[in-house]
Design an enzyme around this catalytic site. Structure first.
Site: not given
Length: 317
Positions: A21, A75, A131, A194
């Site tokens: 992604s 995002l 997030c 990450t």
């Protein structure tokens, strides 16, 4: 006969190699690349999607580092309904598997996005728990096992589709984090997301990224990712939960290391930006390795790491 196809969470994948992604857009961007075919890709993990459209962070957003990339995209995406109505109809679903990456700033947002995508033809969803939780001062959901579990529980209540939870490497104990989201309803795990990092311009004495910090990806994080996958596998195998390994994979040899550490499938991210046709080459290298070792499938490699028996706790010289 070498068979690279795998079955995971009741889903058939042409290959054990996916596109991670954030690197493959919404699955249609690579269709114009000469020589690229979705049939070579086990799955395409679509870009992180929030409920409402997001413009993302201010520039600069991407910077090269030694053996990797720092990114702080923020995002940027058109929102869940736009993805469902404008992007998904353009995908050729018969060529590969496409999996949405669900991102949110609250538990309620995660749950609502999952509810919307539950009504689509996509076979599974990847839950990005890295997030920031806006209700808790911006700390990432994935760094708090309790909050991560609550996100997965809310998502699980809104779909019967497989949930793949993408684990943050920035948490204190990733194995414990994995256990909690498995108990909350995860069907598979992605490891790792990450690492957080920073780069500084010594002339201006300011961070090079507009958001000051960002996610580090690429070969620089591969040794960390391998260890995290190995640690997560110790928990996941007890529950028969598959792992998708990612973090710095740029060759067939890299992918094989992740299989041995415990991954059932791998995903390539940063290296795709350099070579859009890399997945096909990695498939060929995996096939060659299996043939050379008298094996017929990747499943025969998963978790077959042979640990050294004489070890010390200290990792220093």
């Amino acid at each position: 006969m070498i068979d690279l196809s795998i079955n995971m969470c009741g889903i058939h994948f042409n290959s054990p190699v996916a596109m991670a992604s954030g690197n493959a857009g919404y699955g249609i961007e690579y269709q114009s690349v000469s020589g690229f075919s979705n049939r070579d890709v086990g799955a395409v993990f679509l870009k992180g999607t929030t409920l409402e459209p997001k413009l993302g962070n201010k520039p600069d957003r991407v910077m090269e580092t030694a053996s990797g990339l720092l990114n702080s995209i923020g995002l940027q995406n058109p929102g869940a309904l736009s993805v469902i109505n404008d992007y998904l109809p353009k995908l050729e679903m018969s060529q590969s598997q496409f999996i949405i990456n669900v991102s949110g700033s609250s538990i309620e947002e995660y749950a609502e996005i999952v509810r919307l995508f539950d009504q689509t033809a996509l076979p599974a969803m990847e839950i990005n728990i890295s997030c920031p939780n806006v209700k808790k001062g911006g700390a990432a959901f994935g760094n708090d096992p309790d909050m991560a579990a609550r996100v997965v529980e809310a998502c699980r209540a809104n779909t019967s589709k497989p949930l793949i939870v993408k684990l943050s490497p920035n948490q204190t104990d990733i194995a414990e984090g994995a256990r909690r989201v498995i108990e909350a309803g995860a069907d598979a795990l992605s490891a790792i997301n990450t690492m957080m990092g920073m780069q500084i311009d010594i002339h201006s004495r300011t961070p090079t990224l507009g958001n000051n910090q960002g996610g580090l990806s690429g070969p620089a994080i591969k040794p960390i990712a391998l260890l995290k996958v190995h640690q997560v596998y110790q928990v996941a195998k007890l529950h028969n939960i598959p792992i998708i390994g990612l973090g710095g994979i740029a060759s067939a040899e890299d992918a094989i290391e992740f299989f041995l550490a415990g991954a059932s499938m791998v995903a390539i991210g940063t290296a795709i930006a350099k070579d859009p046709l890399l997945v096909k080459k990695v498939n060929a290298g995996i096939t060659q390795y299996l043939k050379a070792n008298g094996l017929t499938s990747v499943s025969q490699l998963t978790g077959q790491l042979i640990l050294n028996t004489d070890t010390v706790l200290c990792g220093s010289l």
